[in-house]
Enzyme design. Structure first.
Site, short mmCIF file in Angstrom:
data_model
loop_
_atom_site.label_atom_id
_atom_site.label_comp_id
_atom_site.label_asym_id
_atom_site.label_seq_id
_atom_site.Cartn_x
_atom_site.Cartn_y
_atom_site.Cartn_z
N LYS A 174 0.83 -1.19 0.00
CA LYS A 174 0.00 0.00 0.00
C LYS A 174 0.87 1.25 0.00
CE LYS A 174 -3.87 -1.80 2.79
NZ LYS A 174 -4.95 -1.58 1.80
N ARG A 214 -10.36 -11.41 1.78
CA ARG A 214 -11.23 -12.42 1.18
C ARG A 214 -10.54 -13.77 1.11
NH1 ARG A 214 -11.68 -8.77 -4.15
NH2 ARG A 214 -11.32 -7.19 -2.53
#
Ligand code: BES
Ligand code: MN
Ligand code: ZN
Length: 507
Positions: A288, A362
């Site tokens: 990130k 996920r």
């Protein structure tokens, strides 16, 4: 903090602060109707304290607008109340249970800045809110509003100390037992939520997956829940390639945490609560940008909500079989990290093509959902996850994204959120979204790009829920507050705890 209720006159009870919630006059009201009206009991208090309340109203200094507060000092030997805080509730037609939660929150937060150890709150009557619902909301607001996160600093002399007791004053003895029960429920929910906030606020260095697990175990012992923690060897034995891949980049290994509440009634429905417990999300190899990355310490807020909710479930002895399942992992880049292009095989047998290691939640949940489904065969499964920035873009901080495969369950969750002041907003999960996460070389891929990012993430999860009725709550926006609200300081919110309990209590 102790919370009790009394029906005596609050003027007679020694208190450092007495909060008096008042309704705002109707729009366009004239003459004496243009100032907030006082009940006979409050007028009595006003007389005994030397008329300070009516003076504030007559001067126009306090209109009782929602969120407005006014602090008064009784100058009289006729009351043992040291301070009086007028708290505005806004107009009668607009006031809800959350208005009372907020009022109690602002009262307690105002009080917290002084030397107020003992607080009295007058339980207001609001149209459309039962006395129990009002009492529960006031207890929640008081406990949530008194929350602070200062375990990592030395306050020394500056420590304002904590509030010792909150006494809620009702006007009549009728229904007092119910009010007391509602206060206990409210306190229990809010304490569960504050536990979730603590976990979300804890820094990543101090909360690796193993510590999240030991915190869950400690809570479980306290309240009598079964707790099972699966370590790496067991995750490997169960072929949980998703959790193992995400946790592989960190020197601090992943865990799967199971918390189980068993009711007396063995035929009670089973509900699984599944939480994303990424204790820090750097993005991994798909790292990130550094700006704001520190906030990713709360990427275990779904897990925190599950832990806080399970605590309340046990304490309230709900007549349901409730199981919490948490996938805990730290997402870091390293020589052992999973990489873009990898294909990982999950416990379900389904394979995932990893296109972005930052879409890790996920991948962890794929194994956690499968575990919940196959080990416990639940009647319903609800997951909570700080899953996508896309959901935050869509809904901001004030609504949780609500997705699912079962309309009745979706409605249950939506209604629970509305009732408890934790709004969950229905979002679409179309066949298009399911198609979008199909991979050309594996069963699914972990990202379908920017478009409909929250929905495609939900569609990915749906691939691991089989035919179990399932709802997914994306709390990326609601799990963290960037501003102060009446019962919410900046930081972890503990969102989901009240919603889950509201839903479970009405099951
Ligand atoms: N934990 C983040 C999502 C998030 C973002 C939570 C902001 C709270 C605040 C999640 O793991 C993530 O990085 N999602 C990516 C997915 C993308 C790579 C497909 C995102 O939303 O950008
Ligand atoms: Mn991520
Ligand atoms: Zn994440």
């Amino acid at each position: 903090m102790q919370i009790t209720s009394k029906t005596s006159d609050p003027c007679d009870a020694a208190a450092d602060l007495l909060a008096i919630p008042l309704l705002q006059p109707a729009e366009g009201a004239k003459g004496k109707d243009a100032v907030p009206s006082l009940s006979a009991a409050i007028r009595r208090m006003d007389r005994r304290m030397g008329g300070g309340i009516s003076a504030a109203l007559a001067a126009g200094d306090f209109q009782a607008a929602a969120g407005q507060t006014s602090l008064l000092y009784p100058n009289s030997s006729e009351t043992q109340v040291k301070r009086v805080l007028l708290v505005g509730l806004g107009r009668a037609g607009d006031a809800t249970a959350d208005t009372l939660r907020r009022a109690a929150g602002s009262a307690v937060r105002r009080a917290g800045r002084g030397r107020n150890k003992r607080i009295s709150i007058w339980l207001p009557r609001v149209k459309g809110v039962s006395a129990d619902a009002a009492a529960q909301a006031v207890a929640e607001g008081a406990v949530l509003g008194s929350y602070r996160f200062d375990q990592y600093r030395d306050l020394g002399e500056a420590d304002p100390g904590s509030i010792r007791s909150v006494t809620v004053f009702c006007t009549s003895d009728k229904g007092l037992a119910q009010v007391r029960r509602a206060l206990t429920t409210g306190r229990t929910l809010a304490e569960g939520q504050n536990l979730a906030r603590d976990l979300s606020n804890m820094p990543g260095n101090d909360l690796p997956p193993a510590k999240l697990a030991s915190e869950a175990r400690r809570m479980a012992r306290e309240v009598g829940l079964r707790c099972q923690i699966l370590e790496v060897a067991e995750l490997k034995r169960r072929k949980m390639g998703g959790i193992l891949a995400v946790g592989g980049g960190s020197a601090r290994p992943p865990r799967l945490i199971v918390l189980e509440h068993k009711p007396r009634n063995k035929s009670a429905p089973t509900i699984c609560l599944v939480g994303k417990g990424v204790t820090f999300d750097s993005g991994g190899i798909s790292i990130k940008p550094s700006a704001g990355m520190e906030e990713m310490k709360h990427d275990m807020s779904g897990a925190a909500a599950v832990i806080g909710a399970m605590r309340a479930v046990a304490q309230l002895k709900l007549p349901l079989h409730v199981v919490g399942v948490i996938g805990a992992a730290e997402n870091l880049p390293s020589g052992t990290a999973y990489r873009p292009g990898d294909v990982v095989r999950t416990a379900s047998g389904k394979t995932i093509e990893v296109l972005n290691t930052d879409a890790e939640g996920r991948v962890v949940l794929a194994d956690a959902l499968h575990h919940a489904r196959t080990e416990f065969e639940p009647d319903a499964m609800i997951d909570l996850a700080t899953l996508t920035g896309a959901c935050m873009v869509a809904l901001g901080e004030s609504a949780t994204g609500l997705f699912g495969t079962d309309d009745a369950l979706i409605e249950r969750v939506r209604a629970a959120g509305e009732a408890c002041g934790e709004r969950a907003w229905p979002m679409p999960l179309f066949d298009d979204h399911r198609r979008a996460v199909k991979s050309t070389i594996a069963d699914v891929k972990n990202t379908a790009g920017r478009d409909a990012g929250a929905s495609t993430a939900a569609a990915f999860l749906a691939a691991f829920t089989g035919d179990t009725p399932w709802v997914h709550l994306d709390i990326a926006g609601t799990g963290w507050s960037s501003v102060v609200h009446p019962y919410q300081i900046k930081g972890g919110t503990g969102v989901g705890v009240r919603l889950l309990l509201e839903m479970l209590q009405n099951w």
